[in-house]
Design an enzyme around this catalytic site. Structure first.
Site, PDB file in Angstrom:
ATOM      1  N   HIS A 122       0.797  -1.064   0.384  1.00  0.00           N
ATOM      2  CA  HIS A 122       0.184  -0.047  -0.035  1.00  0.00           C
ATOM      3  C   HIS A 122       1.026   1.675   0.423  1.00  0.00           C
ATOM      4  CE1 HIS A 122      -3.312   2.689   0.324  1.00  0.00           C
ATOM      5  NE2 HIS A 122      -3.961   1.745   1.278  1.00  0.00           N
ATOM      6  N   ASP A 173     -12.673  -2.323 -19.559  1.00  0.00           N
ATOM      7  CA  ASP A 173     -12.724  -3.229 -20.670  1.00  0.00           C
ATOM      8  C   ASP A 173     -11.476  -3.548 -21.360  1.00  0.00           C
ATOM      9  OD1 ASP A 173     -14.064  -4.233 -23.083  1.00  0.00           O
ATOM     10  OD2 ASP A 173     -14.176  -2.528 -24.383  1.00  0.00           O
TER      11      ASP A 173
END
Length: 487
Positions: A174, A418
């Site tokens: 992180h 996509d």
């Protein structure tokens, strides 16, 4: 004497030619150093794994994006540094990658039975850890030491492929970046696969700390400065929650909230808000679907606290500050680092449980308007800077509060991704049908990331809390009114 023969870990040798860069101030914190994130995307089509791997590798080698290939090391003073390769090879690639292929459809894999599916009513639909065989590959990093003592890139990719489906998991420490940066990485990765590399934006340079002055000269105090919890208060809070924090097992479960349910909650809330007079200088009350969803989850989460009506519920919400910090971060360049802070709402249990959802949602919306400005972000970061070497975020409330943490990624639109450029056959968009996020090696209790809306408009979120507290949410969901969300 039992440690006489214990093997001491040794970090890999420093590679001559690697570019050494200090971690930005707001990345080099105790919390961000501690957690490794695993972000899993399930596609119901077979994707070209070699194309996926090659495109991400090329992105990691690309000028301006090489931070993805950085290795983590400690310097002589014990501070973390990025060691960024300038040359790559098959023995030292930009991105650590693993792949498992199954000569079967996904439905024949034992773990497929645990994949969450949309529900007709709000429901807990799965347990994130049940999918570990899909999101953790061989030698998968789970903690800081896995980066310090191996020559491993801060970003990794694990792919599990089937005849009819593909599961992708990005893992990263992180301290490297946040969810907004992750979306920028996914978009750039996609552009490589599409052959449109000329359209990939150049990120803000990782060679300098773009936010080094943030919070050094605040122009005003934080809006909740008088409610900031002291060090002693946080110690008392930790002691009163020690059982949940350290001894009870934490579970990360998945909740699906159907589109119609949230739309109805929002419509009811907007009607109710007409009766709430705006404060001085405020506009006509408004709440978003995200506000009402957060209020609804908060009510479920504290439904067992009705016997403590005056106890404070501290609802802290993460937000990306990129748009309000344009004096530091240009709008046309992605910032591949952490730039997420918290705005906070403090309300008593009696209001969360006894007043309409629209009331809590409105308090959330007011906090967004009040606390997410550039001036308030400077004030928040000034408090963070004053917290000492660990750089813990400031907490607001009191030592007896019940704290809930939220992060809403709906606007980032992970479900809109996509990956048709990698499809092996067929035409049309190839979007993830399921997304989840898991953190290791520890779990933050009472944390609720809202992943976003799928193509059907269903909201997906996860929550991490004790098994006992999940039982409370299960009971509250059974008592929910299907139309209004009231109990």
């Amino acid at each position: 004497m039992f440690n006489l023969f214990k093997q001491t870990k040794v970090a890999p040798r420093v590679v001559a030619g690697d570019e050494v860069v200090e971690l930005p101030f707001f990345d080099d914190t105790l919390l961000l150093q501690t957690f490794v994130l695993h972000s899993m995307f399930v596609f119901d089509q077979a994707l070209d794994v070699l194309k996926l791997q090659d495109a991400l590798e090329r992105l990691g080698q690309r000028a301006g994006w090489r931070k993805l290939a950085a290795r983590l090391r400690r310097n002589a003073a014990g501070q973390l540094e990025f060691h960024i390769p300038t040359e790559f090879s098959s023995q030292r690639p930009a991105i650590a990658q693993t792949h498992i292929h199954h000569e079967t459809p996904l439905s024949q894999h034992p773990v497929s039975a645990f994949l969450p599916k949309p529900s007709a009513q709000p429901a807990i639909v799965g347990n994130a850890e049940d999918l570990r065989p899909l999101y953790e590959g061989l030698n998968c990093p789970t903690k800081l030491d896995d980066y310090l003592y191996e020559d491993r890139s801060v970003v990794g990719l694990h792919v599990v492929s089937f005849h009819d489906a593909t599961v992708l998991t990005l893992n990263w420490i992180h301290a490297a970046f946040d969810a907004t940066a992750k979306k920028a990485i996914l978009d750039a990765w996609n552009l490589v696969m599409l052959g449109r590399e000329d359209q990939i934006p150049t990120p803000v340079s990782y060679r300098e700390d773009a936010l080094k002055d943030l919070g050094t000269n605040p122009l005003s105090p934080h809006a909740l400065a008088d409610r900031k919890t002291s060090t002693l208060g946080m110690i008392r809070w930790a002691l009163s929650n020690v059982t949940d924090l350290f001894f009870r097992s934490q579970e990360t479960r998945i909740i699906c909230v159907p589109a119609g349910f949230v739309e109805n909650l929002h419509a009811v809330a907007m009607k109710e808000l007409v009766s709430f007079p705006p404060g001085p200088g405020e506009e006509r009350p408004f709440v978003s679907e995200g506000d009402i969803l957060t209020a609804w989850v908060a009510r479920l989460a504290v439904s067992h606290l009705s016997q403590y009506p005056d106890r404070t519920v501290a609802i802290q919400n993460a937000f990306s500050a990129r748009k309000v910090l344009r004096q530091y971060l240009p709008a046309d360049q992605p910032y591949i680092a952490n730039c997420a802070f918290f705005f906070n709402v403090l309300v008593p249990v009696k209001d969360v449980l006894g007043r309409p959802l629209s009331y809590t949602a409105w308090q959330i919306r007011r906090a967004i308007k009040q606390q997410t400005t550039a001036e308030q972000t400077e004030a928040y970061c000034a408090l963070l800077r004053s917290s000492g070497q660990s750089k813990l975020p400031p907490f607001f409330g009191d030592s007896s509060m019940h704290m809930l943490s939220f992060s809403n990624w709906t606007k980032i639109d992970f479900f809109g991704l996509d990956f048709s450029a990698a499809a092996l056959k067929g035409a049309g968009p190839v979007r993830p049908k399921y997304i989840q996020n898991v953190q290791t090696p520890y779990k933050f209790t009472e944390m609720f990331p809202i992943v976003g809306k799928d193509e059907q408009g269903n909201y997906w979120l996860s929550g991490t809390r004790t098994t006992q507290n999940w039982d409370i949410i299960e009971q509250a969901l059974r008592e929910e009114s299907p139309m209004t969300g009231s109990t």
